[in-house]
Scaffold this motif. Structure first.
Motif, PDB file in Angstrom:
ATOM      1  N   VAL A 153       0.004   6.076  21.063  1.00  0.00           N
ATOM      2  CA  VAL A 153       0.500   6.632  20.407  1.00  0.00           C
ATOM      3  C   VAL A 153      -0.224   6.857  18.820  1.00  0.00           C
ATOM      4  CG1 VAL A 153       2.303   7.612  19.803  1.00  0.00           C
ATOM      5  CG2 VAL A 153       2.570   6.551  21.454  1.00  0.00           C
ATOM      6  N   LEU A 154      -0.616   8.001  18.510  1.00  0.00           N
ATOM      7  CA  LEU A 154      -1.119   8.256  17.396  1.00  0.00           C
ATOM      8  C   LEU A 154       0.482   9.384  16.751  1.00  0.00           C
ATOM      9  CD1 LEU A 154      -2.720   8.801  14.588  1.00  0.00           C
ATOM     10  CD2 LEU A 154      -3.823  11.487  16.429  1.00  0.00           C
ATOM     11  N   ILE A 155       0.303   9.504  15.390  1.00  0.00           N
ATOM     12  CA  ILE A 155       1.374   9.597  13.947  1.00  0.00           C
ATOM     13  C   ILE A 155       1.091  10.201  13.013  1.00  0.00           C
ATOM     14  CG2 ILE A 155       3.548   8.751  12.937  1.00  0.00           C
ATOM     15  CD1 ILE A 155       4.613   6.640  14.190  1.00  0.00           C
TER      16      ILE A 155
ATOM     17  N   ILE B 162       1.457   2.122  18.625  1.00  0.00           N
ATOM     18  CA  ILE B 162       0.585   2.753  18.069  1.00  0.00           C
ATOM     19  C   ILE B 162      -0.542   2.709  17.253  1.00  0.00           C
ATOM     20  CG2 ILE B 162       1.421   3.509  15.302  1.00  0.00           C
ATOM     21  CD1 ILE B 162       4.019   3.465  15.782  1.00  0.00           C
ATOM     22  N   VAL B 163      -1.682   3.449  17.976  1.00  0.00           N
ATOM     23  CA  VAL B 163      -2.719   3.070  17.193  1.00  0.00           C
ATOM     24  C   VAL B 163      -3.365   3.622  16.209  1.00  0.00           C
ATOM     25  CG1 VAL B 163      -3.453   2.811  19.928  1.00  0.00           C
ATOM     26  CG2 VAL B 163      -3.614   5.508  18.665  1.00  0.00           C
ATOM     27  N   ALA B 164      -2.577   4.553  15.565  1.00  0.00           N
ATOM     28  CA  ALA B 164      -3.105   4.987  14.103  1.00  0.00           C
ATOM     29  C   ALA B 164      -2.209   6.368  13.988  1.00  0.00           C
ATOM     30  CB  ALA B 164      -4.497   5.819  14.123  1.00  0.00           C
ATOM     31  N   GLU B 165      -2.444   6.469  12.396  1.00  0.00           N
ATOM     32  CA  GLU B 165      -1.467   7.494  11.643  1.00  0.00           C
ATOM     33  C   GLU B 165      -1.949   8.014  10.391  1.00  0.00           C
ATOM     34  OE1 GLU B 165       2.306   5.032   9.623  1.00  0.00           O
ATOM     35  OE2 GLU B 165       2.334   4.194  11.043  1.00  0.00           O
ATOM     36  N   GLY B 166      -1.490   9.456  10.784  1.00  0.00           N
ATOM     37  CA  GLY B 166      -1.953  10.228   9.986  1.00  0.00           C
ATOM     38  C   GLY B 166      -0.769  11.233   9.085  1.00  0.00           C
TER      39      GLY B 166
ATOM     40  N   MET C 112      -8.336   8.684  20.600  1.00  0.00           N
ATOM     41  CA  MET C 112      -8.177   8.697  22.278  1.00  0.00           C
ATOM     42  C   MET C 112      -6.724   8.598  22.467  1.00  0.00           C
ATOM     43  SD  MET C 112     -11.376  10.273  22.255  1.00  0.00           S
ATOM     44  CE  MET C 112     -11.173  10.710  23.973  1.00  0.00           C
ATOM     45  N   PRO C 113      -6.398   8.707  21.630  1.00  0.00           N
ATOM     46  CA  PRO C 113      -4.360   8.208  21.892  1.00  0.00           C
ATOM     47  C   PRO C 113      -3.694   8.801  23.806  1.00  0.00           C
ATOM     48  CG  PRO C 113      -3.957   9.940  20.449  1.00  0.00           C
ATOM     49  CD  PRO C 113      -5.701   9.072  21.100  1.00  0.00           C
ATOM     50  N   ASP C 114      -3.350   8.756  24.109  1.00  0.00           N
ATOM     51  CA  ASP C 114      -2.056   9.085  25.490  1.00  0.00           C
ATOM     52  C   ASP C 114      -1.155  10.279  25.068  1.00  0.00           C
ATOM     53  OD1 ASP C 114      -3.763   7.505  27.239  1.00  0.00           O
ATOM     54  OD2 ASP C 114      -2.186   5.936  25.833  1.00  0.00           O
ATOM     55  N   LEU C 115      -0.154   9.894  22.947  1.00  0.00           N
ATOM     56  CA  LEU C 115       0.537  10.961  23.259  1.00  0.00           C
ATOM     57  C   LEU C 115       0.169  11.090  21.784  1.00  0.00           C
ATOM     58  CD1 LEU C 115       3.373  12.221  23.401  1.00  0.00           C
ATOM     59  CD2 LEU C 115       4.090  10.296  23.503  1.00  0.00           C
ATOM     60  N   ILE C 116       0.466  12.000  20.771  1.00  0.00           N
ATOM     61  CA  ILE C 116       0.730  11.881  19.592  1.00  0.00           C
ATOM     62  C   ILE C 116       2.045  12.844  18.922  1.00  0.00           C
ATOM     63  CG2 ILE C 116      -0.505  13.750  17.279  1.00  0.00           C
ATOM     64  CD1 ILE C 116      -3.073  13.540  19.150  1.00  0.00           C
ATOM     65  N   LEU C 117       2.497  12.221  17.802  1.00  0.00           N
ATOM     66  CA  LEU C 117       3.807  12.755  18.005  1.00  0.00           C
ATOM     67  C   LEU C 117       3.189  13.894  16.518  1.00  0.00           C
ATOM     68  CD1 LEU C 117       6.518  10.065  17.815  1.00  0.00           C
ATOM     69  CD2 LEU C 117       6.048  11.419  19.396  1.00  0.00           C
TER      70      LEU C 117
ATOM     71  N   ILE D 268       1.035  16.032  23.166  1.00  0.00           N
ATOM     72  CA  ILE D 268       1.147  16.254  22.147  1.00  0.00           C
ATOM     73  C   ILE D 268       3.045  16.800  22.032  1.00  0.00           C
ATOM     74  CG2 ILE D 268       1.531  17.984  19.485  1.00  0.00           C
ATOM     75  CD1 ILE D 268      -1.131  18.345  20.817  1.00  0.00           C
ATOM     76  N   VAL D 269       3.743  15.918  21.286  1.00  0.00           N
ATOM     77  CA  VAL D 269       5.151  16.646  20.749  1.00  0.00           C
ATOM     78  C   VAL D 269       5.818  16.625  19.453  1.00  0.00           C
ATOM     79  CG1 VAL D 269       8.041  15.239  21.032  1.00  0.00           C
ATOM     80  CG2 VAL D 269       6.450  14.322  22.711  1.00  0.00           C
TER      81      VAL D 269
END
Length: 216
Positions: free
Chosen positions: A8-10, A33-37, A51-56, A82-83
């Protein structure tokens, strides 16, 4: 037992919001959680890097907002789910996000259990649209003339399932209504998406309308 984890990328410009999402996802081992921005620009950079599976994705951010970032991420990395994460259930913004390629949305005030269940369903392409959103999509498409369409490659059963998807039914609801297993429903949906070269339920709803299978 399914031991796979969803990467997951936040993306949110609020430190407090990111901390809240970390806490929610950290309580379920299915998520990593692999990274945040904090901006749309970072969403693009970090997606390519991790290369995440899912982005919040937050909708309102300084600079490039979540809607534009969603569009660009999906153009470059179409596999990513993407959510949109928001404090408001304003259907207009959420509908715009779905048109740009997002798979769904979450309200920040929902209970952690609701987040876990919904995000897992999104990650494996099983999350239904709400009835309100399905109605909003139909209303949007009904403003335009239906285009000329060619003969559909779908079977009668696939058309039936597609019609129920467009009404906002979940896989479980479809299975119960048609008296078939959820596994069978999932396989039908995979076949439908592959045949039509589509990616999600919003696109399927649009297709159903264009084919004249939904009433105005």
């Amino acid at each position: 037992m399914n031991t796979s984890r969803f990467r997951v990328l936040i993306i949110d410009d609020s430190d407090m919001a990111r901390e809240g999402m970390r806490t929610i996802l950290g309580s379920d081992p299915a998520f990593e959680i692999v990274a945040e921005g904090s901006s749309g620009e970072e969403a693009l950079e970090l997606t390519e890097l991790w290369m995440p599976d899912l982005i919040l994705m937050d909708i309102q951010m300084p600079g490039m907002g979540g809607l534009e970032a969603t569009k660009l991420v999906k153009e470059n990395f179409p596999y990513v789910k993407i959510v949109m994460v928001t404090v408001s259930d304003d259907i207009t913004h959420l509908f715009d996000a779905l048109k740009k390629g997002a798979q769904g949305y979450l309200l920040k005030n929902l209970k952690p259990e609701s987040w876990h269940e919904y995000l897992k369903a999104i990650a494996i392409d099983e999350a239904p649209m709400s009835r309100e959103l399905a109605f909003r999509i139909l209303k949007e498409f009904s403003q335009y003339e239906r285009p000329d369409v060619s003969e559909s490659p779908l079977t009668a059963r696939e058309k039936e399932i597609l019609g129920l998807v467009a009404e906002g039914l979940s896989n479980r609801d479809i299975s119960n209504q048609l008296n078939i297993s959820e596994h069978t429903t999932k396989n039908h949906l995979k076949n439908i998406l592959q045949k039509l070269h589509l990616e999600n339920r919003v696109q399927l709803t649009k297709y159903a309308y264009e084919q004249g299978w939904m009433n105005k």
